[in-house]
Design a protein around this motif. Structure first.
Motif, PDB file in Angstrom:
ATOM      1  N   LYS A   1      -2.693  18.756  17.308  1.00 23.10           N
ATOM      2  CA  LYS A   1      -3.246  18.356  18.604  1.00 23.10           C
ATOM      3  C   LYS A   1      -2.833  19.312  19.721  1.00 23.10           C
ATOM      4  N   ASN A   2      -1.765  20.055  19.491  1.00 19.81           N
ATOM      5  CA  ASN A   2      -1.226  20.912  20.554  1.00 19.81           C
ATOM      6  C   ASN A   2      -1.509  22.401  20.334  1.00 19.81           C
ATOM      7  N   VAL A   3      -2.329  22.720  19.351  1.00 17.02           N
ATOM      8  CA  VAL A   3      -2.546  24.120  18.997  1.00 17.02           C
ATOM      9  C   VAL A   3      -3.045  24.931  20.186  1.00 17.02           C
ATOM     10  N   VAL A   4      -4.082  24.467  20.869  1.00 15.09           N
ATOM     11  CA  VAL A   4      -4.676  25.258  21.950  1.00 15.09           C
ATOM     12  C   VAL A   4      -3.715  25.374  23.129  1.00 15.09           C
ATOM     13  N   THR A   5      -3.093  24.260  23.522  1.00 10.14           N
ATOM     14  CA  THR A   5      -2.162  24.288  24.648  1.00 10.14           C
ATOM     15  C   THR A   5      -1.005  25.243  24.388  1.00 10.14           C
ATOM     16  N   GLU A   6      -0.438  25.178  23.189  1.00 10.72           N
ATOM     17  CA  GLU A   6       0.695  26.042  22.878  1.00 10.72           C
ATOM     18  C   GLU A   6       0.269  27.503  22.772  1.00 10.72           C
ATOM     19  N   ALA A   7      -0.921  27.746  22.227  1.00  8.17           N
ATOM     20  CA  ALA A   7      -1.405  29.126  22.126  1.00  8.17           C
ATOM     21  C   ALA A   7      -1.679  29.716  23.502  1.00  8.17           C
ATOM     22  N   VAL A   8      -2.306  28.945  24.373  1.00 14.11           N
ATOM     23  CA  VAL A   8      -2.602  29.433  25.728  1.00 14.11           C
ATOM     24  C   VAL A   8      -1.308  29.666  26.491  1.00 14.11           C
ATOM     25  N   SER A   9      -0.343  28.772  26.323  1.00 13.65           N
ATOM     26  CA  SER A   9       0.954  28.961  26.972  1.00 13.65           C
ATOM     27  C   SER A   9       1.611  30.259  26.497  1.00 13.65           C
ATOM     28  N   GLY A  10       1.562  30.510  25.190  1.00 12.83           N
ATOM     29  CA  GLY A  10       2.119  31.747  24.652  1.00 12.83           C
ATOM     30  C   GLY A  10       1.375  32.968  25.142  1.00 12.83           C
ATOM     31  N   PHE A  11       0.047  32.869  25.233  1.00 11.43           N
ATOM     32  CA  PHE A  11      -0.751  33.988  25.726  1.00 11.43           C
ATOM     33  C   PHE A  11      -0.360  34.314  27.165  1.00 11.43           C
ATOM     34  N   GLY A  12      -0.207  33.287  27.982  1.00 10.25           N
ATOM     35  CA  GLY A  12       0.179  33.501  29.370  1.00 10.25           C
ATOM     36  C   GLY A  12       1.541  34.159  29.501  1.00 10.25           C
ATOM     37  N   ALA A  13       2.484  33.748  28.649  1.00  5.72           N
ATOM     38  CA  ALA A  13       3.815  34.341  28.692  1.00  5.72           C
ATOM     39  C   ALA A  13       3.788  35.800  28.240  1.00  5.72           C
ATOM     40  N   ALA A  14       2.974  36.092  27.225  1.00  8.25           N
ATOM     41  CA  ALA A  14       2.902  37.456  26.694  1.00  8.25           C
ATOM     42  C   ALA A  14       2.214  38.416  27.637  1.00  8.25           C
TER      43      ALA A  14
END
Length: 333
Positions: free
Chosen positions: A9-22
């Motif tokens: 359920k959290n795949v997109v939120t966690e991926a977008v958060s990681g993308f923003g950090a990177a």
């Protein structure tokens, strides 16, 4: 299913958060509502460009946010359209007073939700135009569309329209450029394997070990035909034959050739495909003057490839060559 995930359920939120950090030097991320915006948005006096759609096609669209391309990207759940609220929020975030262009792949949910967001933006005095991308030649209608699907050609529209906005074109001009690219780009793909959507936990379709699907959609939608596996050159001939005859592309044309991996195809195979595609075009008197090879519009871990051909003129070539600085495309800076 083996995936590097936590809760599906959290795949997109966690991926977008990681993308923003990177990529904090390029983008800012909002998680509620969820969207990705270029760090310097809104750019005063510049047409804002927003695209988006279901996640699972990375780097499209978030990887194309930055100077010279998109001002914002709105990710939905995997293979699911974003809702109007984050599209509206992204539209407002990039409005620099010159209006906003929505670049929308032709899937029913995407079209309806972007239309709703545009209506809501208009109520707040933001002028919005939309261009619907339908470059896939494989099928006229599919599980998710009325008419042709929008696939890898979307990347070319976003890059060239983004360059037009960056040089200062007005909203009507940027929309015209986007429409022109869409009218002159055609794409067809093939799947060697299915993919596994995280929340489903099982393959999106089945293929025997010796089967491939010609004309597959980027969500695993059926294509034109299911056939036995052939050598790479024969597969490329099938894909490119359908593409070239559609516009049609003719001897003397100058084109951009995009060979796009579907997520699980190694680079060595993509260049085998490019080699044959370039040979076929040359035999037809069609000159490849620009090229792009890699994973740009994927379908999670699907093994497969799509081939796109864009008819170029001097203006489109100059806009393609114009500087771009995003996580997935960058040159000229």
């Amino acid at each position: 299913m083996k995936k590097l995930i936590n809760d599906p359920k959290n795949v997109v939120t966690e991926a977008v958060s990681g993308f923003g950090a990177a990529h904090a030097d390029l983008v800012t991320v909002s998680l509620d509502p969820i969207f990705i915006v270029r760090r310097d948005a809104p750019v005063s006096g510049k047409v804002g460009i927003v695209s988006g759609g279901g996640s699972g096609h990375e780097p499209m669209h978030g990887g194309f946010v930055g100077p010279g391309m998109l001002d914002a990207a709105v990710p939905g759940a995997v293979f699911t359209s974003p809702t109007p609220d984050p599209i509206l929020a992204a539209t407002k975030a990039v409005d620099g007073g010159a209006g906003v262009l929505h670049i929308v792949k032709n899937y029913t949910g995407d079209v309806l939700n972007f239309e709703t967001a545009a209506d809501l933006a208009a109520a707040e005095d933001i002028e919005v135009r939309a261009v619907i991308i339908n470059d896939d030649v494989a099928v006229k209608d599919s599980l998710y569309t009325a008419g042709r699907r929008g696939v890898a050609g979307t990347v070319l529209v976003e890059k060239i329209a983004g360059a037009a906005a960056e040089r200062g074109d007005d909203l009507a001009g940027v929309a015209e450029i986007a429409e022109r690219v869409n009218a002159q780009v055609r794409t067809m793909g093939v799947a060697l394997t299915p993919c596994v959507v995280p929340h489903a936990g099982e393959p999106s379709f089945t293929l025997a070990d010796d089967e491939i699907e010609i004309g597959i959609g980027i969500h695993g939608e059926p294509g034109r035909e299911r056939i036995k596996l052939e050598p790479a050159d024969a597969i490329v001939d099938r894909l490119l034959g359908a593409v070239v005859e559609d516009v049609p592309f003719v001897s003397g044309d100058k084109v951009l050739l995009l060979v796009n991996g579907m997520g699980g195809t190694p680079q060595i195979e993509l260049y085998i495909v490019y080699r044959r595609a370039a040979e076929v075009l040359a035999e037809k008197g069609i000159e490849v003057t620009r090229s792009l090879v890699g994973n740009f519009t994927t379908s999670l871990e699907m093994q497969g490839v799509s081939v796109s051909v864009l008819k170029l003129d001097d203006e489109l070539t100059a806009l393609w060559d114009a500087p771009v600085h995003t996580a997935a495309l960058r040159w000229g800076r």
